[in-house]
Design an enzyme around this catalytic site. Structure first.
Site, PDB file in Angstrom:
ATOM      1  N   GLU A 129       9.597  15.790  15.855  1.00 48.52           N
ATOM      2  CA  GLU A 129      10.060  15.578  14.391  1.00 48.52           C
ATOM      3  C   GLU A 129       9.427  16.781  13.681  1.00 48.52           C
ATOM      4  O   GLU A 129       8.102  16.689  13.621  1.00 48.52           O
ATOM      5  CB  GLU A 129       9.778  14.280  13.889  1.00 48.52           C
ATOM      6  CG  GLU A 129      10.309  14.158  12.356  1.00 48.52           C
ATOM      7  CD  GLU A 129      10.176  12.776  12.026  1.00 48.52           C
ATOM      8  OE1 GLU A 129       8.945  12.085  12.074  1.00 48.52           O
ATOM      9  OE2 GLU A 129      11.197  12.050  11.510  1.00 48.52           O
TER      10      GLU A 129
ATOM     11  N   GLU B 203       9.720   1.380  10.799  1.00 41.85           N
ATOM     12  CA  GLU B 203      10.642   2.247  10.550  1.00 41.85           C
ATOM     13  C   GLU B 203      10.090   3.565  10.862  1.00 41.85           C
ATOM     14  O   GLU B 203       9.136   4.012  10.090  1.00 41.85           O
ATOM     15  CB  GLU B 203      11.372   2.111   9.491  1.00 41.85           C
ATOM     16  CG  GLU B 203      12.734   2.834   9.339  1.00 41.85           C
ATOM     17  CD  GLU B 203      12.818   4.339   8.671  1.00 41.85           C
ATOM     18  OE1 GLU B 203      12.715   5.130   9.679  1.00 41.85           O
ATOM     19  OE2 GLU B 203      12.656   4.327   7.581  1.00 41.85           O
TER      20      GLU B 203
ATOM     21  N   CYS C  20      13.342  10.787   7.651  1.00 41.08           N
ATOM     22  CA  CYS C  20      13.216  10.433   8.921  1.00 41.08           C
ATOM     23  C   CYS C  20      14.848  10.271   9.665  1.00 41.08           C
ATOM     24  O   CYS C  20      15.162  10.489  10.473  1.00 41.08           O
ATOM     25  CB  CYS C  20      13.019   8.835   9.079  1.00 41.08           C
ATOM     26  SG  CYS C  20      13.734   7.847   7.920  1.00 41.08           S
TER      27      CYS C  20
ATOM     28  N   LYS D  86       0.837  -1.200   0.056  1.00 38.61           N
ATOM     29  CA  LYS D  86      -0.097   0.041   0.093  1.00 38.61           C
ATOM     30  C   LYS D  86       1.051   1.280   0.151  1.00 38.61           C
ATOM     31  O   LYS D  86       1.327   1.690   1.201  1.00 38.61           O
ATOM     32  CB  LYS D  86      -0.689  -0.117   1.074  1.00 38.61           C
ATOM     33  CG  LYS D  86      -2.058   1.077   0.982  1.00 38.61           C
ATOM     34  CD  LYS D  86      -2.541   1.526   2.394  1.00 38.61           C
ATOM     35  CE  LYS D  86      -1.852   2.807   2.896  1.00 38.61           C
ATOM     36  NZ  LYS D  86      -1.701   4.064   2.126  1.00 38.61           N
TER      37      LYS D  86
END
Ligand code: TXE
Length: 636
Positions: free
Chosen positions: A403, A271, A305, A195
């Site tokens: 983040e 992750e 990331c 997906k």
């Protein structure tokens, strides 16, 4: 019938116009199909906020159909049914096709993801191809171990595929992250429900088309674009999906773990995000530190990331670094996808992400941090943000702790190694760290002290398909890339074995001794052990060889294929019969309690020939096949 999107792109980075075609349906069971519930996703060009095309939006119903196809493929044409060498061949073929179409895929990836074409070409798609080839090479090299538990018995391990795997991919590096997941998953024999993000579904659809051309059997790779809350959630909850590999936000990672826990306890690798330290010591090579720190936070607008978003600079080099780093950030200018200059900066992926980044910048300002440079949007069209550097931030500010996933760096001055280690590790994340120093001893010391899955010395995070990547703490669990990634897609099973007389198994999985008379008189215990271990084990069904060929044949015919699969799941302990009473005793001593239930007593073994007769001597094997395992149980 799904539509085919066709267009052509031109620009300074292209020698000639690139024609692009993408099928906009769902790719299920080897075909592009319409979604059952007829929904669509608007795919937006982030450079101008306009729609490129709409693609089919899959929902839970489509996931069900895709899982059915993937399950079928796993049991019939993939998994342990296809030799690794063939899986590797198909993967290499796919990599070749990707290479032949590299400009088209790069154009799709660049336009859809707001990237520079030259970056998509040289980094993202190139990496994806290399990754496929790397894992294609592993497909025929999966090896277990043989473990001798004592002189008379041994165990061996197999690395078996898990089954149907759901791979949920984000929008920042769609094709590259797809290859991180599908490379090891396919090489080890799993089938896939992929997906892509609803923000960037196009390269996955192109990938599906090429996979079909490469000759992957229907159902091995299924691509279902859809929204996270529908298709994504359905993958996380699906009872027949045995594993989910996810890259994305920590928030969604939690939801996936929760869904897995509440349903079938599927395996999960995650992750997730990062708030990564980038540490520059006084003795660093300034030019290198500036070059990599700039790349580390501003490449792809910091939508990475592993972005080095907290930049710690030692006091002796601070002023020089700040001057050069600020200059470097100002060379980055907004531009178009097909510009030839590498210093062009693209947009943020979407209106939502743009708003999120601008809100973080606003919070930094209102919390009292100083905007050293940048801090605003660029223009009124598209989602462009100035490369932004904050100074004078406090450790508890949101811009230091959370983040941002945008082109926003926070620079902090430090004095000593101890100080910087404490500050660097003061985060709930632990994905990556960058360290700049010319002192090798310090580089090693700091690398080991940082709580991060990856530490890069005198460079910033550049993924390498040979090297494992994955986080500590809330940055995730499990590794992608490199040999370590194979573990994420296999279950290491052990099969214990006590070499003994030629034996075969009843359909219920328990080892069955062969009739005494059928064993060749010349066969000694030692011979049998050796021959058994070399030749007899076939798909975990133990059949006799020398002198008992005919019986072995019967055994193969008589055991139904489904039963064989079931047997493979057993923690099988094969116990010696009368002739090896002493060995049997040892077995009974050594094996754990649950295994002991499978160790049969002499009396039970006495009954076996009768049982065997009733099963094997039924000439009509098909009748037995039709009987099903319940009937076999009834027979007992
Ligand atoms: O992520 P989501 P978003 C971080 C980054 C960013 C933030 C939000 O900080 O600002 O996440 O981005 C699917 N069940 N990263 O909202 O929602 C979704 O459809 C199953 C870091 O885009 O996590 C998409 O395919 N799946 C990151 C994928 O999850 C679900 C990369 C990622 O979307 C789902 C991207 C659900 N309930 C964002 N909800 C990295 N680690 O590189 C959504 N999805």
């Amino acid at each position: 019938m799904p539509q085919i999107f066709t267009t052509e792109y031109k620009g300074p980075a292209l020698e000639k116009p690139i024609k692009v075609t993408v099928n906009t349906g769902l790719f299920i069971d080897g075909k592009f199909v319409d979604p059952i519930e007829k929904g669509t996703i608007d795919v937006i060009d982030p450079t101008n906020g306009k729609k490129i095309v709409d693609v089919a939006a899959g929902t839970a119903k489509d996931i069900d159909v895709a899982v059915e196809a993937a399950q079928r493929a796993f049991k019939t044409v993939w998994g342990t049914k296809t030799p690794g060498v063939e899986r590797g061949r198909l993967m290499n073929k796919l990599a070749d096709l990707m290479e032949q179409n590299i400009h088209e895929i790069s154009a799709i990836e660049a336009v859809d993801g707001g990237k520079l074409f030259i970056h998509a070409l040289t980094v993202d798609v190139q990496q994806a191809i290399s990754n496929m080839r790397y894992f294609a090479g592993w497909a025929d090299k999966l090896q277990g171990k043989t473990i001798e538990t004592d002189d008379s018995k041994f165990a061996y391990t197999r690395h078996e595929p898990i089954g149907v795997c759901g791979c949920i991919v984000p929008w920042n590096f769609p094709i590259m992250i797809t290859s991180w997941k599908l490379g090891p998953a396919l090489a080890t024999g799993n089938t896939i429900i992929l997906k892509p993000s609803e923000l960037t579904p196009l390269s996955a659809l192109k990938f599906a088309e090429l996979a079909s051309q490469a000759g992957f059997p229907p159902g091995v790779i299924n691509v279902v674009p859809g929204y996270g809350s529908t298709a994504g959630q359905a993958i996380s909850e699906h009872p027949l999906i045995r594993k989910v590999s996810f890259t994305g936000s920590t928030l969604t990672g939690r939801k996936i773990m929760e869904a897995a826990a509440k349903t079938n306890m599927k395996r999960v690798t995650l992750e997730l995000g990062g708030k990564n330290p980038n540490i520059v010591f006084d003795d660093a090579d300034l030019a290198q530190a500036v070059k990599w720190s700039t790349l580390g936070i501003f490449h792809h607008n910091g939508q990475m990331c592993a972005a080095g978003s907290r930049i710690f600079v030692q006091e002796g080099i601070y002023d020089k670094f700040m001057h050069a780093f600020t200059e470097a950030s100002r060379t980055l200018q907004p531009g178009s996808t097909f510009d030839a200059s590498p210093t062009v900066q693209g947009p943020i992926i979407s209106q939502t992400q743009f708003d999120r980044v601008m809100n973080y910048i606003a919070s930094g300002k209102s919390d009292g941090a100083k905007v050293h440079t940048g801090g605003d949007r660029i223009g009124k069209q598209g989602f462009f943000v100035q490369p932004t550097i904050f100074t004078e931030a406090k450790p508890d500010m949101k811009i230091v702790r959370e983040e941002i996933f945008g082109p926003v760096a926070v620079v902090v001055k430090f004095k000593t190694e101890e100080d910087v280690i404490a500050m660097a590790n003061d985060t709930s994340y632990g994905l990556a760290s960058n360290v700049f120093t010319t002192n090798l001893a310090r580089a090693t010391r700091i690398s080991n002290a940082l709580e991060a899955g990856s530490v890069y010395v005198n460079m910033a995070s550049v993924p390498d398909f040979r090297v494992p990547f994955g986080g500590y703490k809330q940055s995730g669990q499990g590794k992608e890339m490199g040999e370590y990634a194979l573990e994420a897609y296999t279950q290491q099973v052990q099969r214990k074995q006590l070499p003994g007389r030629p034996r075969r198994r009843r359909p219920d999985g328990v080892g069955v001794a062969l009739d005494e008379e059928t064993v060749d008189e010349d066969t000694t215990e030692d011979d049998t052990v050796e021959d058994d271990t070399d030749d007899i084990i076939d798909d975990d069904v133990i059949v006799a060889e020398e002198g008992v060929d005919d019986v072995a044949e019967d055994d193969r015919d008589g055991v139904m294929e489904d039963d064989v699969e079931e047997m493979m799941d057993d923690d099988f302990v094969d116990v010696a019969d009368d002739g090896f009473a002493d060995v049997e005793e040892e077995c009974l001593e050594d094996v754990e309690e649950e295994d002991v239930t499978e160790c049969r007593t002499d009396e039970e073994e006495d009954d076996e020939p009768a049982l065997l007769d009733s099963i094997v001597d039924e000439d009509d094997a098909t009748e037995l096949e039709e009987a099903g395992s319940e009937d076999v149980e009834a027979l007992e």
